[in-house]
Write a protein that holds these residues in place. Structure first.
Motif, PDB file in Angstrom:
ATOM      1  N   GLN A  14       8.550  53.789  89.903  1.00 39.12           N
ATOM      2  CA  GLN A  14       7.444  53.328  89.329  1.00 39.12           C
ATOM      3  C   GLN A  14       6.145  53.325  90.309  1.00 39.12           C
ATOM      4  O   GLN A  14       5.111  54.091  89.983  1.00 39.12           O
ATOM      5  CB  GLN A  14       7.383  51.842  88.940  1.00 39.12           C
ATOM      6  N   TRP A  15       6.472  53.149  91.810  1.00 43.16           N
ATOM      7  CA  TRP A  15       5.551  53.317  92.579  1.00 43.16           C
ATOM      8  C   TRP A  15       5.189  54.819  93.151  1.00 43.16           C
ATOM      9  O   TRP A  15       4.206  55.159  93.174  1.00 43.16           O
ATOM     10  CB  TRP A  15       6.101  52.459  93.911  1.00 43.16           C
ATOM     11  N   ARG A  16       6.351  55.584  92.878  1.00 45.59           N
ATOM     12  CA  ARG A  16       6.070  57.014  93.326  1.00 45.59           C
ATOM     13  C   ARG A  16       5.704  57.557  92.194  1.00 45.59           C
ATOM     14  O   ARG A  16       4.601  58.500  92.666  1.00 45.59           O
ATOM     15  CB  ARG A  16       7.438  57.616  93.476  1.00 45.59           C
ATOM     16  N   HIS A  17       5.561  57.372  91.072  1.00 45.58           N
ATOM     17  CA  HIS A  17       4.734  57.861  89.778  1.00 45.58           C
ATOM     18  C   HIS A  17       3.376  57.561  90.022  1.00 45.58           C
ATOM     19  O   HIS A  17       2.687  58.201  89.987  1.00 45.58           O
ATOM     20  CB  HIS A  17       5.347  57.510  88.706  1.00 45.58           C
ATOM     21  N   TYR A  18       3.042  56.218  90.589  1.00 47.33           N
ATOM     22  CA  TYR A  18       1.744  55.825  90.346  1.00 47.33           C
ATOM     23  C   TYR A  18       1.059  56.690  91.695  1.00 47.33           C
ATOM     24  O   TYR A  18      -0.287  57.000  91.534  1.00 47.33           O
ATOM     25  CB  TYR A  18       1.683  54.618  90.621  1.00 47.33           C
ATOM     26  N   ARG A  23      -5.079  61.732  93.206  1.00 44.85           N
ATOM     27  CA  ARG A  23      -5.438  63.091  93.511  1.00 44.85           C
ATOM     28  C   ARG A  23      -5.813  63.218  95.178  1.00 44.85           C
ATOM     29  O   ARG A  23      -5.761  64.322  95.590  1.00 44.85           O
ATOM     30  CB  ARG A  23      -6.853  63.671  92.652  1.00 44.85           C
ATOM     31  N   GLU A  24      -6.504  62.054  95.702  1.00 51.39           N
ATOM     32  CA  GLU A  24      -6.663  62.456  97.116  1.00 51.39           C
ATOM     33  C   GLU A  24      -5.330  62.509  98.131  1.00 51.39           C
ATOM     34  O   GLU A  24      -5.607  62.613  99.143  1.00 51.39           O
ATOM     35  CB  GLU A  24      -7.230  61.160  97.676  1.00 51.39           C
ATOM     36  N   LEU A  25      -4.170  62.194  97.573  1.00 56.15           N
ATOM     37  CA  LEU A  25      -2.890  62.201  98.355  1.00 56.15           C
ATOM     38  C   LEU A  25      -2.158  63.377  97.921  1.00 56.15           C
ATOM     39  O   LEU A  25      -1.999  63.900  96.660  1.00 56.15           O
ATOM     40  CB  LEU A  25      -2.092  60.985  97.932  1.00 56.15           C
ATOM     41  N   GLU A  34       6.222  56.949 100.840  1.00 57.49           N
ATOM     42  CA  GLU A  34       7.561  56.388 100.245  1.00 57.49           C
ATOM     43  C   GLU A  34       8.448  56.048 101.642  1.00 57.49           C
ATOM     44  O   GLU A  34       9.285  54.918 101.384  1.00 57.49           O
ATOM     45  CB  GLU A  34       8.213  57.509  99.383  1.00 57.49           C
ATOM     46  N   ASP A  35       8.537  57.019 102.471  1.00 59.17           N
ATOM     47  CA  ASP A  35       9.498  56.548 103.522  1.00 59.17           C
ATOM     48  C   ASP A  35       9.091  55.306 104.144  1.00 59.17           C
ATOM     49  O   ASP A  35      10.086  54.622 104.677  1.00 59.17           O
ATOM     50  CB  ASP A  35       9.618  57.934 104.750  1.00 59.17           C
ATOM     51  N   SER A  69      -2.606  49.660  96.373  1.00 59.17           N
ATOM     52  CA  SER A  69      -1.790  48.617  95.896  1.00 59.17           C
ATOM     53  C   SER A  69      -2.319  47.641  94.902  1.00 59.17           C
ATOM     54  O   SER A  69      -1.768  47.369  93.804  1.00 59.17           O
ATOM     55  CB  SER A  69      -1.020  47.725  96.985  1.00 59.17           C
ATOM     56  N   HIS A  70      -3.475  47.412  95.218  1.00 56.99           N
ATOM     57  CA  HIS A  70      -4.389  46.443  94.394  1.00 56.99           C
ATOM     58  C   HIS A  70      -4.649  47.204  92.903  1.00 56.99           C
ATOM     59  O   HIS A  70      -4.432  46.462  91.823  1.00 56.99           O
ATOM     60  CB  HIS A  70      -5.766  46.139  94.983  1.00 56.99           C
ATOM     61  N   GLU A  71      -5.147  48.563  93.066  1.00 57.29           N
ATOM     62  CA  GLU A  71      -5.114  49.108  91.677  1.00 57.29           C
ATOM     63  C   GLU A  71      -3.678  49.249  90.782  1.00 57.29           C
ATOM     64  O   GLU A  71      -3.675  49.200  89.698  1.00 57.29           O
ATOM     65  CB  GLU A  71      -5.853  50.520  92.037  1.00 57.29           C
ATOM     66  N   PHE A  72      -2.664  49.641  91.553  1.00 65.15           N
ATOM     67  CA  PHE A  72      -1.492  49.707  91.001  1.00 65.15           C
ATOM     68  C   PHE A  72      -1.310  48.287  90.290  1.00 65.15           C
ATOM     69  O   PHE A  72      -0.533  48.432  89.172  1.00 65.15           O
ATOM     70  CB  PHE A  72      -0.490  49.865  92.223  1.00 65.15           C
ATOM     71  N   ALA A  73      -1.374  47.129  90.881  1.00 65.64           N
ATOM     72  CA  ALA A  73      -1.041  46.083  90.301  1.00 65.64           C
ATOM     73  C   ALA A  73      -1.808  45.917  89.138  1.00 65.64           C
ATOM     74  O   ALA A  73      -1.343  45.226  88.114  1.00 65.64           O
ATOM     75  CB  ALA A  73      -1.344  44.788  91.134  1.00 65.64           C
ATOM     76  N   ARG A  74      -3.033  46.231  89.204  1.00 68.78           N
ATOM     77  CA  ARG A  74      -4.004  45.997  88.016  1.00 68.78           C
ATOM     78  C   ARG A  74      -3.598  46.770  86.678  1.00 68.78           C
ATOM     79  O   ARG A  74      -3.596  46.447  85.757  1.00 68.78           O
ATOM     80  CB  ARG A  74      -5.487  46.245  88.137  1.00 68.78           C
TER      81      ARG A  74
END
Length: 455
Positions: A14-18, A23-25, A34-35, A69-74
């Motif tokens: 789930q984290w990786r997909h997000y 686009r900036e990454l 992820e590592d 992380s904040h945006e991911f949680a939202r």
């Protein structure tokens, strides 16, 4: 792998997909992040935390990724994400600037929707006398503006904006070029199916930041449910406003009938479509607490109603009326059941074990499936006896599509309840099936009128 390891890998996925949607990454950046995350999780597990706790704490501790992380949680409404991630201070100036920009964009799009409703009057068309025009075109007044707001907010590419414009133009052509009589069945079918087809175009604007993501499609399902809740609330408030306006102006001898019927109601309804979408985007935390409660409230009620209908049908041996009004009623009933299933899926914790509510959903889906089979048998019998009409053909196709969805959904929910399949399988099935509904709606709008000689 143990169950905890499986859950941990699901969280990493789930984290990786997000992260990959950013686009900036670059891909190499995502791999490095992820590592780093996996290393932090390993350290926390070694310190004595459970894998799921270690994962959530590691995300919180990622320092430079705190905003991400904040945006991911939202975007993910699970309780633990909000507890562990939405705790730091945010840049209030940035948030306020973005909120003001969103508000201005919403106001412009809502005004555009309200003006669009009145444009046909410049060409001599009125609500009272030209219902055959306003019915098929109803979705074209507001939904393009809602799509414009979402596409602007998602920074849609020029290519995607071109696709959106082309699809709305195709809808306008389908609603206006066919020589349909006012009492034609195709007018009714277009009035029902074109807004559905255009709503999926809105969905394309909603997922503009990651069109191929299954998760974003599920987010759109959640958006649809929350948009509906806000739309109902706005409609209730609008009804109260209308009643007060009517009473107060009547008290001083002025009748506001014309203003209410020709200006406030149509323009307000069109603008409310955009406002409800903005509210979902801006006030998501409010409705997130309401909509799941409504789902859990109405799921047992609809289950009881469907079971009561099946029992009564079996006891009385009465046949099902398959005339137009009854077909619309049964299809709406099945769509509501599917909507309850979809929204409960979008609001469910994907890692939660099966519970009593899942069994209740299984009963609801199986009941709807049985009703769908009975309606299909009645429709097929009428078509073989009296021939096909646009209404019966459309109902036949829709019930077949719903049958396929409900049948496989029932199987997946059963496997979920028996712990034989993960929740992700049910979620994936619903997201890949969404285009089927969109394609069928476009087929009814574009192909049925000429196929049935514009009857």
């Amino acid at each position: 792998m143990t169950d905890r390891q499986d859950e941990l890998e699901a969280q990493f996925t789930q984290w990786r997909h997000y992260v990959q949607r950013r686009r900036e990454l670059r891909q190499s950046d995502a791999d490095e992040l992820e590592d780093h995350l996996r290393g932090s999780v390993d350290e926390l597990v070694a310190a004595g935390l459970r894998p799921d706790e270690a994962f959530l704490v590691a995300v919180k501790r990622m320092g430079s990724l705190d905003d991400l992380s904040h945006e991911f949680a939202r975007e993910h409404s699970e309780r633990l994400w909000k507890q562990l991630v939405l705790t730091g201070d945010t840049d209030s100036s940035v948030t306020n600037t973005r909120s003001r920009r969103d508000l201005l964009a919403m106001a412009a799009c809502a005004a555009g929707a309200a003006v669009s409703v009145k444009i046909p009057e410049l060409f001599g068309l009125s609500f009272e006398e030209d219902g055959a025009f306003y019915g098929p075109n109803a979705g074209l007044f507001a939904l393009p503006w809602l799509a414009a707001f979402l596409a602007w907010r998602r920074h849609a590419t020029k290519a995607l904006v071109g696709v959106l414009l082309a699809l709305f133009a195709l809808g306008a052509v389908a609603a206006n070029v066919y020589p349909l009589a006012d009492d034609s069945q195709s007018v009714v079918l277009t009035s029902i199916h074109l807004p559905i087809a255009l709503w999926f175009v809105v969905g394309l604007a909603y997922v503009a930041d990651d069109v191929r993501s299954s998760r974003r499609r599920m987010d759109f399902i959640r958006f649809t449910g929350e948009w509906f809740v806000y739309s109902v609330l706005i409609a209730l408030g609008g009804g109260v406003l209308t009643a007060f306006m009517f009473g107060t102006f009547e008290a001083i001898g002025i009748s506001p009938d014309t203003f209410l019927a020709q200006w406030l109601l149509p323009c307000g309804a069109a603008a409310a479509v955009v406002v409800a979408g903005w509210l979902v985007e801006a006030k998501q935390s409010v409705v997130e607490n309401i909509a799941p409660v409504l789902t859990r409230l109405f799921t047992p009620l609809f289950t009881a109603a469907l079971l009561a209908f099946l029992v009564t049908l079996g006891v009385t041996s009465a046949g099902i009326d398959v005339e137009r009004e009854a077909l619309i009623l049964f299809d709406l009933l099945l769509v509501v059941v599917l909507g309850l299933l979809l929204y409960s899926i979008s609001a469910r914790d994907p890692l939660a074990p099966p519970a009593l509510f899942d069994k209740l959903q299984l009963a609801l889906v199986v009941s709807a499936l049985l009703i769908d089979v009975l309606v299909l048998l009645e429709i097929a019998g009428r078509i073989s006896e009296y021939g096909a009409t646009p209404n019966k053909a459309a109902a036949l196709g829709e019930n077949i599509i719903l049958l396929a969805n409900l049948a496989w959904s029932a199987w997946l929910v059963l496997r979920l309840v028996r712990r034989r399949a993960p929740f992700a399988a049910l979620e994936h099935w619903q997201t890949i099936y969404l285009p089927v509904f969109a394609v069928w709606a476009w087929i009814v709008v574009l192909a049925f009128p000429p196929l049935f000689n514009y009857f």
